[in-house]
Motif scaffolding. Structure first.
Motif, PDB file in Angstrom:
ATOM      1  N   PHE A   3     -51.473   4.713  95.741  1.00 55.72           N
ATOM      2  CA  PHE A   3     -51.666   3.688  94.747  1.00 55.72           C
ATOM      3  C   PHE A   3     -50.739   2.574  95.465  1.00 55.72           C
ATOM      4  CE2 PHE A   3     -53.579   6.574  91.947  1.00 55.72           C
ATOM      5  CZ  PHE A   3     -54.495   5.793  91.240  1.00 55.72           C
ATOM      6  N   PHE A   4     -51.273   1.313  95.521  1.00 51.99           N
ATOM      7  CA  PHE A   4     -50.555  -0.017  96.319  1.00 51.99           C
ATOM      8  C   PHE A   4     -50.912  -1.241  95.432  1.00 51.99           C
ATOM      9  CE2 PHE A   4     -48.825  -2.691  99.096  1.00 51.99           C
ATOM     10  CZ  PHE A   4     -47.627  -2.108  99.525  1.00 51.99           C
ATOM     11  N   CYS A   5     -50.068  -1.700  94.770  1.00 54.68           N
ATOM     12  CA  CYS A   5     -50.339  -2.946  94.236  1.00 54.68           C
ATOM     13  C   CYS A   5     -49.617  -4.135  94.704  1.00 54.68           C
ATOM     14  CB  CYS A   5     -49.817  -2.869  92.811  1.00 54.68           C
ATOM     15  SG  CYS A   5     -49.964  -4.038  91.532  1.00 54.68           S
ATOM     16  N   SER A   6     -50.405  -5.268  95.089  1.00 55.58           N
ATOM     17  CA  SER A   6     -49.803  -6.459  95.625  1.00 55.58           C
ATOM     18  C   SER A   6     -50.549  -7.430  95.437  1.00 55.58           C
ATOM     19  CB  SER A   6     -49.871  -6.135  97.197  1.00 55.58           C
ATOM     20  OG  SER A   6     -49.317  -7.445  97.975  1.00 55.58           O
ATOM     21  N   PRO A   7     -50.094  -8.559  94.803  1.00 50.31           N
ATOM     22  CA  PRO A   7     -48.721  -8.822  94.496  1.00 50.31           C
ATOM     23  C   PRO A   7     -48.448  -7.776  93.484  1.00 50.31           C
ATOM     24  CG  PRO A   7     -49.850 -11.053  94.120  1.00 50.31           C
ATOM     25  CD  PRO A   7     -50.881  -9.777  94.629  1.00 50.31           C
ATOM     26  N   ASN A   8     -47.242  -7.056  93.713  1.00 57.81           N
ATOM     27  CA  ASN A   8     -46.792  -6.103  92.944  1.00 57.81           C
ATOM     28  C   ASN A   8     -46.296  -6.330  91.396  1.00 57.81           C
ATOM     29  OD1 ASN A   8     -44.205  -4.197  92.305  1.00 57.81           O
ATOM     30  ND2 ASN A   8     -45.867  -3.263  93.359  1.00 57.81           N
ATOM     31  N   ASN A   9     -46.677  -5.367  90.548  1.00 58.03           N
ATOM     32  CA  ASN A   9     -46.313  -5.251  89.426  1.00 58.03           C
ATOM     33  C   ASN A   9     -45.391  -4.221  89.500  1.00 58.03           C
ATOM     34  OD1 ASN A   9     -45.600  -4.950  86.509  1.00 58.03           O
ATOM     35  ND2 ASN A   9     -47.646  -4.767  85.970  1.00 58.03           N
ATOM     36  N   PRO A  10     -43.988  -4.345  89.254  1.00 62.84           N
ATOM     37  CA  PRO A  10     -43.398  -5.189  88.604  1.00 62.84           C
ATOM     38  C   PRO A  10     -42.400  -6.384  89.323  1.00 62.84           C
ATOM     39  CG  PRO A  10     -42.098  -3.385  88.562  1.00 62.84           C
ATOM     40  CD  PRO A  10     -43.235  -3.083  89.251  1.00 62.84           C
ATOM     41  N   THR A  11     -42.367  -5.893  90.718  1.00 61.88           N
ATOM     42  CA  THR A  11     -41.266  -6.576  91.460  1.00 61.88           C
ATOM     43  C   THR A  11     -41.929  -7.891  91.747  1.00 61.88           C
ATOM     44  OG1 THR A  11     -42.214  -6.138  93.737  1.00 61.88           O
ATOM     45  CG2 THR A  11     -40.766  -4.439  92.525  1.00 61.88           C
ATOM     46  N   GLY A  12     -42.873  -8.407  91.946  1.00 58.51           N
ATOM     47  CA  GLY A  12     -43.521  -9.573  92.009  1.00 58.51           C
ATOM     48  C   GLY A  12     -43.848  -9.616  93.752  1.00 58.51           C
ATOM     49  N   SER A  13     -43.592  -8.934  94.153  1.00 60.39           N
ATOM     50  CA  SER A  13     -43.345  -9.103  95.860  1.00 60.39           C
ATOM     51  C   SER A  13     -44.711  -8.648  96.178  1.00 60.39           C
ATOM     52  CB  SER A  13     -42.512  -7.961  96.522  1.00 60.39           C
ATOM     53  OG  SER A  13     -43.114  -6.636  96.250  1.00 60.39           O
ATOM     54  N   THR A  14     -45.304  -9.455  97.612  1.00 60.62           N
ATOM     55  CA  THR A  14     -46.374  -9.446  98.069  1.00 60.62           C
ATOM     56  C   THR A  14     -46.316  -8.866  99.435  1.00 60.62           C
ATOM     57  OG1 THR A  14     -46.954 -11.231  96.625  1.00 60.62           O
ATOM     58  CG2 THR A  14     -48.652 -10.689  98.422  1.00 60.62           C
ATOM     59  N   ALA A  15     -47.333  -8.018  99.850  1.00 65.38           N
ATOM     60  CA  ALA A  15     -47.125  -7.511 100.986  1.00 65.38           C
ATOM     61  C   ALA A  15     -47.795  -8.321 102.118  1.00 65.38           C
ATOM     62  CB  ALA A  15     -48.008  -6.000 101.292  1.00 65.38           C
ATOM     63  N   THR A  16     -47.198  -8.376 103.214  1.00 63.51           N
ATOM     64  CA  THR A  16     -47.524  -9.405 104.231  1.00 63.51           C
ATOM     65  C   THR A  16     -48.956  -8.694 104.852  1.00 63.51           C
ATOM     66  OG1 THR A  16     -46.427  -8.626 105.796  1.00 63.51           O
ATOM     67  CG2 THR A  16     -45.373 -10.415 104.863  1.00 63.51           C
TER      68      THR A  16
ATOM     69  N   PHE B 207     -27.740 -14.875  89.765  1.00 63.02           N
ATOM     70  CA  PHE B 207     -28.237 -13.565  89.601  1.00 63.02           C
ATOM     71  C   PHE B 207     -29.434 -13.538  91.092  1.00 63.02           C
ATOM     72  CE2 PHE B 207     -27.776 -13.514  85.189  1.00 63.02           C
ATOM     73  CZ  PHE B 207     -27.400 -12.308  85.099  1.00 63.02           C
ATOM     74  N   SER B 208     -29.246 -12.346  91.773  1.00 67.35           N
ATOM     75  CA  SER B 208     -30.287 -12.070  92.816  1.00 67.35           C
ATOM     76  C   SER B 208     -31.697 -11.921  92.094  1.00 67.35           C
ATOM     77  CB  SER B 208     -30.121 -10.771  93.466  1.00 67.35           C
ATOM     78  OG  SER B 208     -28.767 -11.048  94.343  1.00 67.35           O
ATOM     79  N   VAL B 209     -32.715 -12.610  92.387  1.00 68.68           N
ATOM     80  CA  VAL B 209     -33.980 -12.926  92.031  1.00 68.68           C
ATOM     81  C   VAL B 209     -35.264 -12.593  92.689  1.00 68.68           C
ATOM     82  CG1 VAL B 209     -35.617 -14.298  90.605  1.00 68.68           C
ATOM     83  CG2 VAL B 209     -32.978 -14.769  90.211  1.00 68.68           C
ATOM     84  N   PHE B 210     -35.799 -11.786  92.286  1.00 67.03           N
ATOM     85  CA  PHE B 210     -36.958 -11.478  93.399  1.00 67.03           C
ATOM     86  C   PHE B 210     -38.392 -11.769  92.914  1.00 67.03           C
ATOM     87  CE2 PHE B 210     -33.422  -8.855  94.187  1.00 67.03           C
ATOM     88  CZ  PHE B 210     -33.247  -9.051  95.532  1.00 67.03           C
ATOM     89  N   GLY B 211     -39.703 -11.890  93.620  1.00 67.81           N
ATOM     90  CA  GLY B 211     -40.651 -12.086  93.054  1.00 67.81           C
ATOM     91  C   GLY B 211     -41.057 -13.518  92.826  1.00 67.81           C
ATOM     92  N   GLY B 212     -42.156 -13.632  91.821  1.00 61.04           N
ATOM     93  CA  GLY B 212     -41.996 -14.947  91.108  1.00 61.04           C
ATOM     94  C   GLY B 212     -43.220 -15.975  92.197  1.00 61.04           C
ATOM     95  N   LYS B 213     -42.786 -15.840  93.478  1.00 62.31           N
ATOM     96  CA  LYS B 213     -43.508 -16.816  94.409  1.00 62.31           C
ATOM     97  C   LYS B 213     -45.196 -16.563  94.415  1.00 62.31           C
ATOM     98  CE  LYS B 213     -43.993 -18.253  99.312  1.00 62.31           C
ATOM     99  NZ  LYS B 213     -43.682 -17.747 100.530  1.00 62.31           N
ATOM    100  N   ASN B 214     -45.419 -15.315  94.537  1.00 58.08           N
ATOM    101  CA  ASN B 214     -47.023 -15.071  94.529  1.00 58.08           C
ATOM    102  C   ASN B 214     -47.509 -14.318  93.128  1.00 58.08           C
ATOM    103  OD1 ASN B 214     -47.683 -16.447  97.074  1.00 58.08           O
ATOM    104  ND2 ASN B 214     -46.642 -14.419  98.146  1.00 58.08           N
ATOM    105  N   ALA B 215     -46.701 -14.367  92.212  1.00 55.05           N
ATOM    106  CA  ALA B 215     -46.804 -13.455  91.140  1.00 55.05           C
ATOM    107  C   ALA B 215     -46.244 -13.751  89.855  1.00 55.05           C
ATOM    108  CB  ALA B 215     -46.346 -12.019  91.355  1.00 55.05           C
ATOM    109  N   PRO B 216     -46.938 -13.634  88.732  1.00 50.11           N
ATOM    110  CA  PRO B 216     -46.307 -14.249  87.311  1.00 50.11           C
ATOM    111  C   PRO B 216     -45.124 -13.273  86.854  1.00 50.11           C
ATOM    112  CG  PRO B 216     -48.178 -12.872  86.813  1.00 50.11           C
ATOM    113  CD  PRO B 216     -47.961 -12.942  88.396  1.00 50.11           C
ATOM    114  N   TYR B 217     -44.450 -12.474  87.677  1.00 46.39           N
ATOM    115  CA  TYR B 217     -43.458 -11.634  87.313  1.00 46.39           C
ATOM    116  C   TYR B 217     -41.978 -11.879  88.159  1.00 46.39           C
ATOM    117  CZ  TYR B 217     -46.880  -9.040  84.865  1.00 46.39           C
ATOM    118  OH  TYR B 217     -47.692  -8.803  84.194  1.00 46.39           O
ATOM    119  N   VAL B 218     -40.876 -12.158  87.351  1.00 48.48           N
ATOM    120  CA  VAL B 218     -39.659 -12.257  88.263  1.00 48.48           C
ATOM    121  C   VAL B 218     -38.845 -11.019  87.955  1.00 48.48           C
ATOM    122  CG1 VAL B 218     -37.533 -13.658  87.914  1.00 48.48           C
ATOM    123  CG2 VAL B 218     -39.974 -14.850  87.519  1.00 48.48           C
ATOM    124  N   TRP B 219     -38.097 -10.494  89.260  1.00 51.71           N
ATOM    125  CA  TRP B 219     -37.480  -9.126  89.087  1.00 51.71           C
ATOM    126  C   TRP B 219     -36.104  -9.424  89.385  1.00 51.71           C
ATOM    127  CZ3 TRP B 219     -38.821  -4.575  87.833  1.00 51.71           C
ATOM    128  CH2 TRP B 219     -38.316  -3.580  88.392  1.00 51.71           C
TER     129      TRP B 219
END
Lengths: 430, 430
Positions: free
Chosen positions: B207-220, B358-370
């Motif tokens: 199972f692979f989710c991209s843009p990821n829920n919850p981290t908001g990161s997106t695989a290249t 804070f160190s903040v991840f995600g958000g760029k390609n996703a509606p989630y901020v980690w």
């Protein structure tokens, strides 16, 4: 063990030998339970044969009395509620996102008060769904692969097929047309379509549909009392399918919960499909009383709640608004008018086959007529009626070996089509 | 063996000893897989805590940035189509009953041409559903209990929980917060939220989710190419969850099928929920290319077709009419406007936490901020933000042990609420 490195060289070599357009199978083994299933699911198979017939006879004006598919429009009091709900989603004040997985509180309360008043079933016992067929599979997920189930034979094929998919059964035994490790409870004219429970082996889960699909027969209060006692004696759970209960016109129980003590041994699943014409709208419900417990005392409803929370996200909010309108006084009256119409259709079909000298069952409390063709193969009869009368029925054997020699004729249709089908069938068998 | 007679006397005696109001457990054993599940499904648990907070502080004006639930109205071009479809069901000429289980032909074609043009995915490869969460469970039914799966850690909890329900896993190991026989692929800041595949053991299903829920990161593109090669080398099937792909604003792939060769190793599941605000309307789809085969060469799509025919009856026809409107030029433009709005929300949340150090991840390609809270327990952070700022987030550890020390902040919300939440969070951590 990291397999990547170990396999890379050999599999790269393997891929290298083939042109890139050829599909390479994965190494994932096909689910052995899926492989046990016979041919296609019944109704898509009938749709396939219907399509083949139409392409053979493009001008034949085929009439479909096969799959039990509603044909009459949904009363406006109900569609208006759905239109308004859809519109309300475009307005910020009335927009809503996820509903609760168990269904809208008002709808759950309305189902409880409309269909289970004085039966001790409460709003919290109701789980709203996108239809009984979908809930049957979710119930199978709930029970898991270790249970043994019993079904009426014949019965709606989703019970058996979902059991096979879950891995509860053995293989299909071609000689007897049955899967291993399912108890087939024979329901035939000789026993009034109610199984002889003294010959039924222990089963964990008993699927029981009344009014029955496909035979149209309905269990009496005494019979259901007997069934509930049988479940208590054996420690079984009954899954009672009441999808056709609004077609009952005598005093047969419309819910298993009319039988005292049923709350301790039964689940009930039902649907708006055949009441309100919601076959395409998708709405149903399942009742799991809090009194129903597994052998360790754990409430069945609590596990089902986890299933719907994890594997489902609630029925469409628009469909649920329609369901609520169905249960308003005007909606109930409108649904009852539609049912009256289909019941008139049923009478035409019953009279047609009866007048031709056939033994005809069902029809009284159900939109299905079960016609006996003794000594003939159901699929042969199906094929003959399709070939010569251009009418689609459903072969009885598609519902289990106990249905061999019968066809099911559905009363869902426009009146003109029902009359035309009756005419053609009279021609064919005169 | 007929159990009825054998058990009747003893069980009658047993029932006789108890008052009739006491529930008697059946003899059906609780499904051991259900018993393995930990506590409640994550989001109902958060809803429970939110409700408890509101009853403690009735005037606190709680803002929910927890469950990723859409808040903005659905554009009228889409709701009008649903209203009209609902109304059409009240008219005899335009009424329709059961749709095909795979979905409306026009909608399947529109999904294929809108999202998979030039990727070799055709109408027949698309299965329309009532949402990705529901399809994940149907995919688990398809695979059965004998497969081993891998998930990103952290990930959307339905993958793991549905695997547990299907019996693919061992028990939950409290010390490591993992179920046995699942491969948890750690996705943390140190590896750019893409797993180190060289350390990943053989798994059948990834199972692979991209843009990821919850981290908001997106695989290249490179990372997904690597993932597809890894699946080919291991003979695995990827289930790619692209529910958030319309939030991608850089050149990251929006579909796994942008990667050459993916059709032989991947399934894609997606949803209208987060694009069109259909969280309550319920509509999604799954793509199973005909090129995807089990180890014996049997097409995976053929078995999935059997699953949807047997365990599902199609998405609501009204929701499907809405889906078709989503994919019209006006619908696509309207959806894109809504996404733009949520992306502005996301930026506000990212800036808020960033400005606080804070160190903040995600958000760029996703509606989630980690958001990282190093060394703190996710549930403690969740509780603190709820208690002091009256803002609901989601504890990262609810998505797997790899999420410990993080909270997920959802960008779904009215602008005023997002700004107010930002203000309260700045107060709390200033």
């Amino acid at each position: 063990m990291p397999m990547s490195a170990a396999l890379k060289s050999s599999s790269s070599a393997f891929f290298g030998h083939l042109p890139s357009t050829v599909s390479i199978g994965t190494k994932v083994t096909r689910n052995a339970n899926m492989a046990k299933l016979q041919a296609g699911y019944l109704f898509p198979e009938i749709a396939r044969r219907r399509a083949a017939h139409i392409s053979k006879y493009p001008d034949s004006q085929v009439i479909s009395l096969g799959i039990g598919d509603t044909t009459e429009p949904i009363p406006e009091v109900i569609t208006n509620a759905m239109s308004m709900r859809a519109h309300s989603l475009s307005i910020v004040e009335s927009y809503s996102g996820y509903g609760t997985e168990q269904g809208d509180k008002k709808l759950r309360a309305a189902i409880a008060s409309t269909y289970y008043k004085d039966l001790g079933i409460e709003e919290a016992d109701i789980f709203v769904s996108d239809g009984a067929k979908c809930d049957i599979s979710r119930l199978q997920l709930l029970f898991g692969s270790k249970v043994k189930m019993a079904v009426q034979d014949p019965s709606y094929p989703a019970y058996v097929d979902s059991s096979v998919i879950m891995g509860q059964t053995g293989s299909f035994q071609k000689d007897i047309e049955k899967y291993g490790n399912i108890e087939y409870m024979r329901c035939i004219p000789e026993n009034g379509f109610f199984p002889d429970l003294s010959t039924v082996s222990q089963a964990d889960i008993i699927f029981f549909c009344s009014p029955n699909n496909p035979t149209g027969s309905t269990a009496t209060r005494d019979q259901l009392t007997h069934l509930v006692q049988f479940a208590k004696d054996n420690g079984s759970i009954i899954v009672f399918d009441s999808a056709y209960s609004m077609y009952i016109s005598d005093d047969s129980p419309r819910s298993i919960f009319e039988i005292p003590g049923a709350k301790e041994v039964a689940i009930e699943t039902s649907s708006f499909s055949k009441f309100a014409g919601f076959t395409g709208v998708r709405l149903g419900w399942t009742v799991i009383p809090k009194e129903l417990l597994f052998s360790d005392g754990f409430p069945v409803a609590k596990d089902f709640n986890r299933i719907v929370s994890t594997c489902f996200n609630g029925a469409s909010n628009i469909a649920q608004a329609g369901g609520l309108a169905c249960l308003s006084p005007d909606g109930l009256q409108a649904m009852s008018d539609t049912i009256k119409f289909y019941k008139e259709n049923t009478k035409i079909i019953v009279d047609t086959f009866s007048s031709l000298g056939f033994s005809v069952f069902g029809g009284k409390n159900a939109p299905y007529v079960w016609v006996h063709f003794p000594g003939q193969s159901s699929w042969d009869v199906f094929a003959e009626i399709l070939e010569k009368a251009h009418v689609v029925t459903t072969p009885g054997s598609g519902f289990g070996p106990g249905g061999e020699g019968f066809v099911r004729v559905s009363a869902f249709g426009h009146r003109a089509n029902i009359l035309e089908a009756a005419k053609r069938i009279k021609q064919l068998y005169k």
